[in-house]
Design a protein around this motif. Structure first.
Motif, PDB file in Angstrom:
ATOM      1  N   ARG A 121      15.154 -39.244  59.024  1.00  0.00           N
ATOM      2  CA  ARG A 121      16.379 -38.584  59.118  1.00  0.00           C
ATOM      3  C   ARG A 121      16.650 -37.807  57.681  1.00  0.00           C
ATOM      4  N   TYR A 122      17.236 -36.651  57.592  1.00  0.00           N
ATOM      5  CA  TYR A 122      17.290 -35.816  56.613  1.00  0.00           C
ATOM      6  C   TYR A 122      18.913 -35.612  55.918  1.00  0.00           C
ATOM      7  N   ARG A 123      19.821 -36.157  56.663  1.00  0.00           N
ATOM      8  CA  ARG A 123      21.088 -35.997  56.232  1.00  0.00           C
ATOM      9  C   ARG A 123      21.766 -37.422  56.347  1.00  0.00           C
ATOM     10  N   ASP A 124      22.706 -37.487  55.736  1.00  0.00           N
ATOM     11  CA  ASP A 124      23.788 -38.680  55.719  1.00  0.00           C
ATOM     12  C   ASP A 124      24.164 -38.632  57.321  1.00  0.00           C
ATOM     13  N   VAL A 125      24.441 -39.920  57.696  1.00  0.00           N
ATOM     14  CA  VAL A 125      24.897 -40.310  58.942  1.00  0.00           C
ATOM     15  C   VAL A 125      26.437 -40.235  59.058  1.00  0.00           C
ATOM     16  N   HIS A 126      26.919 -39.443  59.895  1.00  0.00           N
ATOM     17  CA  HIS A 126      28.480 -39.357  60.295  1.00  0.00           C
ATOM     18  C   HIS A 126      28.752 -40.828  60.781  1.00  0.00           C
ATOM     19  N   PRO A 127      30.181 -41.245  60.314  1.00  0.00           N
ATOM     20  CA  PRO A 127      30.721 -42.453  60.984  1.00  0.00           C
ATOM     21  C   PRO A 127      30.717 -42.449  62.388  1.00  0.00           C
ATOM     22  N   GLU A 128      30.911 -41.413  63.165  1.00  0.00           N
ATOM     23  CA  GLU A 128      31.037 -41.288  64.501  1.00  0.00           C
ATOM     24  C   GLU A 128      29.614 -40.956  65.347  1.00  0.00           C
ATOM     25  N   SER A 129      28.632 -41.018  64.580  1.00  0.00           N
ATOM     26  CA  SER A 129      27.341 -40.479  65.095  1.00  0.00           C
ATOM     27  C   SER A 129      26.702 -41.720  65.384  1.00  0.00           C
ATOM     28  N   GLU A 130      26.028 -41.658  66.724  1.00  0.00           N
ATOM     29  CA  GLU A 130      25.057 -42.761  67.096  1.00  0.00           C
ATOM     30  C   GLU A 130      23.785 -42.613  66.338  1.00  0.00           C
ATOM     31  N   GLY A 131      23.112 -43.653  66.563  1.00  0.00           N
ATOM     32  CA  GLY A 131      21.960 -43.720  65.830  1.00  0.00           C
ATOM     33  C   GLY A 131      20.820 -42.931  66.708  1.00  0.00           C
ATOM     34  N   GLU A 132      19.486 -43.103  66.363  1.00  0.00           N
ATOM     35  CA  GLU A 132      18.480 -42.292  67.139  1.00  0.00           C
ATOM     36  C   GLU A 132      18.234 -42.788  68.580  1.00  0.00           C
ATOM     37  N   SER A 133      17.875 -41.870  69.194  1.00  0.00           N
ATOM     38  CA  SER A 133      17.367 -42.159  70.607  1.00  0.00           C
ATOM     39  C   SER A 133      16.007 -41.972  70.882  1.00  0.00           C
ATOM     40  N   GLU A 134      15.079 -42.362  70.216  1.00  0.00           N
ATOM     41  CA  GLU A 134      13.692 -42.238  70.359  1.00  0.00           C
ATOM     42  C   GLU A 134      13.252 -42.992  71.542  1.00  0.00           C
ATOM     43  N   SER A 135      12.472 -42.411  72.464  1.00  0.00           N
ATOM     44  CA  SER A 135      11.935 -43.264  73.641  1.00  0.00           C
ATOM     45  C   SER A 135      11.145 -44.217  73.154  1.00  0.00           C
ATOM     46  N   GLU A 136      11.453 -45.448  73.944  1.00  0.00           N
ATOM     47  CA  GLU A 136      10.497 -46.578  73.610  1.00  0.00           C
ATOM     48  C   GLU A 136       9.068 -46.266  74.231  1.00  0.00           C
ATOM     49  N   ASP A 137       9.000 -45.484  75.370  1.00  0.00           N
ATOM     50  CA  ASP A 137       7.795 -45.111  75.918  1.00  0.00           C
ATOM     51  C   ASP A 137       7.160 -43.977  75.191  1.00  0.00           C
ATOM     52  N   PRO A 138       6.124 -44.234  74.403  1.00  0.00           N
ATOM     53  CA  PRO A 138       5.495 -43.107  73.788  1.00  0.00           C
ATOM     54  C   PRO A 138       5.012 -41.631  74.486  1.00  0.00           C
ATOM     55  N   SER A 139       4.907 -42.039  75.961  1.00  0.00           N
ATOM     56  CA  SER A 139       4.540 -41.165  76.905  1.00  0.00           C
ATOM     57  C   SER A 139       5.574 -40.294  77.590  1.00  0.00           C
ATOM     58  N   VAL A 140       6.962 -40.573  77.316  1.00  0.00           N
ATOM     59  CA  VAL A 140       7.963 -39.975  77.944  1.00  0.00           C
ATOM     60  C   VAL A 140       8.501 -39.141  76.859  1.00  0.00           C
ATOM     61  N   PHE A 141       8.648 -37.855  77.455  1.00  0.00           N
ATOM     62  CA  PHE A 141       9.431 -36.824  76.809  1.00  0.00           C
ATOM     63  C   PHE A 141      10.579 -35.896  77.600  1.00  0.00           C
ATOM     64  N   TYR A 142      11.152 -35.228  76.687  1.00  0.00           N
ATOM     65  CA  TYR A 142      12.341 -34.364  77.466  1.00  0.00           C
ATOM     66  C   TYR A 142      12.142 -33.115  76.765  1.00  0.00           C
ATOM     67  N   ALA A 206      14.595 -31.667  81.621  1.00  0.00           N
ATOM     68  CA  ALA A 206      13.456 -32.157  82.258  1.00  0.00           C
ATOM     69  C   ALA A 206      13.006 -33.581  81.589  1.00  0.00           C
ATOM     70  N   LYS A 207      12.725 -34.640  82.402  1.00  0.00           N
ATOM     71  CA  LYS A 207      12.208 -35.884  81.706  1.00  0.00           C
ATOM     72  C   LYS A 207      10.805 -35.832  82.452  1.00  0.00           C
ATOM     73  N   VAL A 208       9.664 -35.890  81.465  1.00  0.00           N
ATOM     74  CA  VAL A 208       8.295 -35.983  81.725  1.00  0.00           C
ATOM     75  C   VAL A 208       7.664 -37.200  81.410  1.00  0.00           C
ATOM     76  N   LYS A 209       6.649 -37.468  82.081  1.00  0.00           N
ATOM     77  CA  LYS A 209       5.632 -38.337  81.255  1.00  0.00           C
ATOM     78  C   LYS A 209       4.463 -37.950  81.250  1.00  0.00           C
ATOM     79  N   LEU A 210       3.901 -38.110  80.171  1.00  0.00           N
ATOM     80  CA  LEU A 210       2.329 -37.673  79.981  1.00  0.00           C
ATOM     81  C   LEU A 210       1.235 -38.316  80.784  1.00  0.00           C
ATOM     82  N   PRO A 211       0.428 -37.647  81.523  1.00  0.00           N
ATOM     83  CA  PRO A 211      -0.420 -38.439  82.205  1.00  0.00           C
ATOM     84  C   PRO A 211      -1.484 -39.238  81.726  1.00  0.00           C
ATOM     85  N   ASP A 212      -1.976 -40.185  82.100  1.00  0.00           N
ATOM     86  CA  ASP A 212      -3.158 -41.079  81.542  1.00  0.00           C
ATOM     87  C   ASP A 212      -4.206 -39.881  81.082  1.00  0.00           C
ATOM     88  N   GLY A 213      -4.720 -40.362  79.819  1.00  0.00           N
ATOM     89  CA  GLY A 213      -5.823 -39.375  79.714  1.00  0.00           C
ATOM     90  C   GLY A 213      -5.721 -38.101  78.811  1.00  0.00           C
TER      91      GLY A 213
END
Length: 346
Positions: A121-142, A206-213
């Motif tokens: 994070r390269y800037r201060d957090v605004h009081p009304e801003s939510e936190g990061e929403s990084e996917s828990e699954d490292p193979s799921v992207f948007y 689009a929500k995608v999941k990286l194929p195995d391999g």
């Protein structure tokens, strides 16, 4: 007289038994081999103290990538930060605590830089801003979609006429402004980031999941939330493009992905603050609503921080495949017969 003499002898014996608190005073060492033995013992104790302190600095920590023990004292400060980031990413909190305890002068720096490396994070957090929403699954992207992209039908591919020689760093530096596109396709680990881009003109996501391999293929996927993969892309010379990629949690895939990798398609649009609160608290429901988020604060060129905007993310059904035109129809005996019929002339 007798009592005074007895007390004097007692004081003399007590003085002989008392050992100096910080070693003998200069010139008070006993002469001969006794003095040499005392010096040897003192030097031995100092060496033991130094050995113990070095052992603390050389605490062995298990590297989660190689599963091998690493002597932290033999690493540079930057290498210790990278190790701390890997431990934090792998949730090896006990190992991270051992590393921090071994280097008390670097405790705060290790924690701060390691956390910044995996959740930048390269800037201060605004009081009304939510936190990061990084996917828990490292193979799921948007991915925020262009109007012509049909992910469930055609997948997510580079545009026609792209340059296959362009590197991932060139692709990220140029962004969407590139006149000649590359063979890389950009995604993000953050649904919130994709929604912030899509809501500008109510685009699709689009929500995608990286194929195995796929990750096994060398140089096919780069996840900039991983410090090592980020370094492999820019080699330390990314500048503002590197910071942008980290802040956007960008992932680039060479050649894109097939339609089978697409899980869902959404549509994003801005909400009013009242709608956001109603959805967030459950006071209002919508069958097509997938999630509500609030964007991070943005800083304009005039250094003015904008208020975060609430966004609704809705399920979206892609339009059905249309009936092909006559020239695109398959060649069948019926169509061939029709094409051979004589035309009416006047």
């Amino acid at each position: 007289m007798y009592a005074q003499g007895h007390r004097a002898q007692q004081r003399a014996r007590d003085a002989e038994r008392q050992a100096p608190a910080h070693g003998p005073r200069p010139g008070s060492l006993p002469p001969g081999p006794g003095g040499l033995l005392h010096l040897q013992r003192t030097a031995g104790n100092a060496a033991a103290v130094r050995a113990r302190s070095l052992m603390v600095q050389r605490t062995a920590v298990t590297d989660p990538r190689t599963k091998q023990s690493v002597e932290s004292g033999g690493l540079s400060p930057d290498e210790r930060v990278a190790l701390a980031a890997q431990l934090l990413r792998a949730k090896k909190t006990k190992e991270l605590d051992r590393l921090r305890a071994a280097h008390p002068d670097e405790q705060d720096r290790l924690s701060e830089r390691a956390l910044r490396a995996i959740m930048p994070r390269y800037r201060d957090v605004h009081p009304e801003s939510e936190g990061e929403s990084e996917s828990e699954d490292p193979s799921v992207f948007y991915r925020t979609l262009r109007p012509e992209e049909l992910p469930l039908r055609n997948g997510l591919r580079p545009p026609v006429g792209h340059d296959p020689e362009k590197s991932a760093a060139d692709h990220i530096r140029a962004g969407s402004r590139a006149k000649v596109k590359s063979s890389w396709v950009s995604f993000t680990r953050s649904l919130k980031t994709a929604a912030a881009w899509a809501a500008e003109n109510e685009s699709r996501i689009a929500k995608v999941k990286l194929p195995d391999g796929v990750r096994v293929e060398e140089g096919r996927v780069y996840d900039t939330t991983d410090p090592e993969q980020l370094a492999a892309v820019f080699n330390g010379g990314g500048g503002s493009a590197e910071n942008f990629a980290k802040a956007s949690q960008e992932v680039v895939v060479k050649g894109g992905l097939d339609a089978q990798a697409v899980l869902e398609v959404f549509k994003a649009k801005y909400l009013t603050p009242e709608q956001y609160e109603q959805y967030k608290t459950g006071a209002a429901t919508d069958a097509g609503l997938y999630a509500v988020v609030r964007t991070r604060a943005k800083v304009t060129e005039n250094k003015q921080k904008l208020v975060p905007k609430p966004i609704g993310i809705y399920q979206h059904q892609e339009p059905p495949v249309g009936v092909p035109k006559r020239k695109d129809r398959e060649r069948t005996p019926e169509n061939d017969d029709r094409s051979n019929r004589p035309r009416m002339t006047t």
